[in-house]
Design an enzyme around this catalytic site. Structure first.
Site, PDB file in Angstrom:
ATOM      1  N   ASP A  64       0.823  -1.204   0.000  1.00 44.92           N
ATOM      2  CA  ASP A  64       0.000   0.000   0.000  1.00 44.92           C
ATOM      3  C   ASP A  64       0.863   1.262   0.000  1.00 44.92           C
ATOM      4  O   ASP A  64       1.893   1.317   0.678  1.00 44.92           O
ATOM      5  CB  ASP A  64      -0.903  -0.011   1.238  1.00 44.92           C
ATOM      6  CG  ASP A  64      -2.054   0.956   1.137  1.00 44.92           C
ATOM      7  OD1 ASP A  64      -2.869   0.821   0.206  1.00 44.92           O
ATOM      8  OD2 ASP A  64      -2.140   1.854   1.991  1.00 44.92           O
ATOM      9  N   GLU A 107       1.341   0.013  -4.745  1.00 41.48           N
ATOM     10  CA  GLU A 107       0.432   1.109  -5.059  1.00 41.48           C
ATOM     11  C   GLU A 107       1.247   2.404  -5.052  1.00 41.48           C
ATOM     12  O   GLU A 107       1.851   2.754  -4.043  1.00 41.48           O
ATOM     13  CB  GLU A 107      -0.689   1.190  -4.028  1.00 41.48           C
ATOM     14  CG  GLU A 107      -1.676   2.313  -4.327  1.00 41.48           C
ATOM     15  CD  GLU A 107      -2.584   2.621  -3.145  1.00 41.48           C
ATOM     16  OE1 GLU A 107      -3.735   3.022  -3.380  1.00 41.48           O
ATOM     17  OE2 GLU A 107      -2.145   2.462  -1.985  1.00 41.48           O
TER      18      GLU A 107
END
Length: 398
Positions: free
Chosen positions: A57, A99
């Site tokens: 993330d 990400e």
């Protein structure tokens, strides 16, 4: 050193701590070597259990240096990723995807070039940011197919030896694609299929977000109590302080709140959509009575079976991995491209609008692959129906 809202006082330590997001989510200090070792220890624990990889993330934020005002793409970002690779997954057969909202095709090479020993690929958001006015997602712009083509072509031009693409239409932070760019009305299914055919026949690894294969839509939020997302609550407060009405703010949240993608999966038409017998964290979308997995499985022409066919093609057809990408010059609302191996050529085309569009070419149809409507017979002068999409093998193009 970040905005004031990014620092929270902890009375037990009598110190402030930094958090880019919620105060309940303190940022880790990646400059601390012992902390990094603990993270790698945790990752190896799961790798030893046999997991197939990691989604990392907001990975472009781990090199942050708040005291220098640096939050993204910090100077030690890639040093940490190389160290992580060597300490954990580097020698294993697993997939890693980071990400990285700040990523570009050039930056993607730093993350995923095979000889750099970092990640398999990153999630790049250029295509979605074409609808972010002034780079702000809350200033949503209508779908601009010309800008979308430009963004996707830039990533598709990456040499696989330099970087590898990820292909995606949605995730837990984004509105539902049929609500964001497609048609929630009579062309919901057709527009959902069009985006799937267009995107998932490009070069890269497809990622399908739950519910996308059913054509799930945004939720019809009526008030803030129906929304759990912290970002949405902060937006509501900020806009109220600016003098916006509650109705104006809720209208924007219906378009862009992250909770649009976080409502429970719609399995059946029954109460609570077959998801739970208890109380779900968010209200079930009322359209679950019509849009659900049971219904999709019972309809051989549903969005689900288009996705199933695309997955089958990805497993069987080498050209989807190997073929080069070539954008075709067309009218603004048509997105068309070729995939070419040298000995074989493939045409993928989609009308991303609610109006008929014309397409002219000298291509000669050879084999039918997938479509959300009838396949054309001739490719010389076509009227493409609203949201029509298809893929064909054509006579080889030099």
């Amino acid at each position: 050193m970040g905005e004031r809202r990014n620092w929270t006082y902890d009375s037990s330590t009598q110190q402030y701590y930094f958090h880019l997001f919620s105060p309940q989510q303190p940022d880790l200090n990646w400059e601390n070597e012992e902390l990094r070792k603990e993270i790698y220890k945790m990752m190896n624990f799961w790798l030893d259990k046999g997991i197939s990889g990691f989604r990392l993330d907001v990975i472009d934020l781990i090199g942050k240096q708040p005291d220098q005002g640096i939050t993204v793409n910090g100077p030690k970002l890639h040093e940490y990723l190389k160290e992580m690779n060597l300490a954990t997954f580097g020698a294993k057969d697993c997939l890693t995807v980071g990400e990285a909202w700040s990523s570009s095709p050039e930056l993607a090479k730093l993350y995923s070039s095979p000889n750099r020993q970092e990640l398999s690929m990153v999630f790049g958001f250029w295509h979605l940011l074409t609808s972010a006015g002034n780079g702000n997602k809350w200033e949503k712009l209508p779908l601009d197919v010309s800008k979308l083509k430009e963004a996707m072509a830039a990533w598709q031009k990456l040499n696989p030896n330099e970087a590898w693409n990820s292909l995606f239409l949605g995730n837990h932070d984004l509105p539902r694609i049929v609500s964001f760019w497609g048609d929630e009305g009579e062309n919901r299914e057709k527009s959902a299929k069009a985006f799937a055919i267009l995107f998932y026949l490009m070069r890269g690894t497809p990622f399908i977000y739950q519910g996308e294969e059913l054509g799930m839509t945004n939720f019809p939020f009526e008030n803030l109590s129906e929304i759990d997302d912290l970002e949405s609550h902060e937006y509501f407060t900020d806009k109220k302080n600016e003098g916006k009405t509650e109705a104006e703010i809720i209208k924007k949240l219906r378009e862009m709140s992250r909770d649009n993608a976080r409502t429970p999966m719609q399995w059946t038409s029954e109460q609570k959509a077959g998801f739970t017998n208890g109380k779900p964290w968010l209200t079930i979308n009322p359209n679950a009575t019509e849009i659900n997995a049971n219904q999709a499985l019972s309809d051989s022409d549903s969005i689900f079976y288009t996705y199933q066919k695309l997955i089958e093609l990805r497993h069987k057809e080498d050209w989807l991995v190997e073929a080069d990408f070539e954008l075709i010059e067309t009218t603004d609302k048509i997105f068309a491209y070729l995939r070419k191996t040298g000995t074989r050529s493939f045409l993928v085309l989609a009308n991303l609008s609610k109006s008929p569009q014309h397409f002219q070419s000298s291509y000669v149809k050879k084999n039918e692959i997938i479509s959300n409507d009838k396949f054309p017979n001739l490719l010389t002068d076509l009227e493409i129906k609203p949201w029509q999409a298809f893929a064909l093998e054509i006579e080889n193009v030099d």
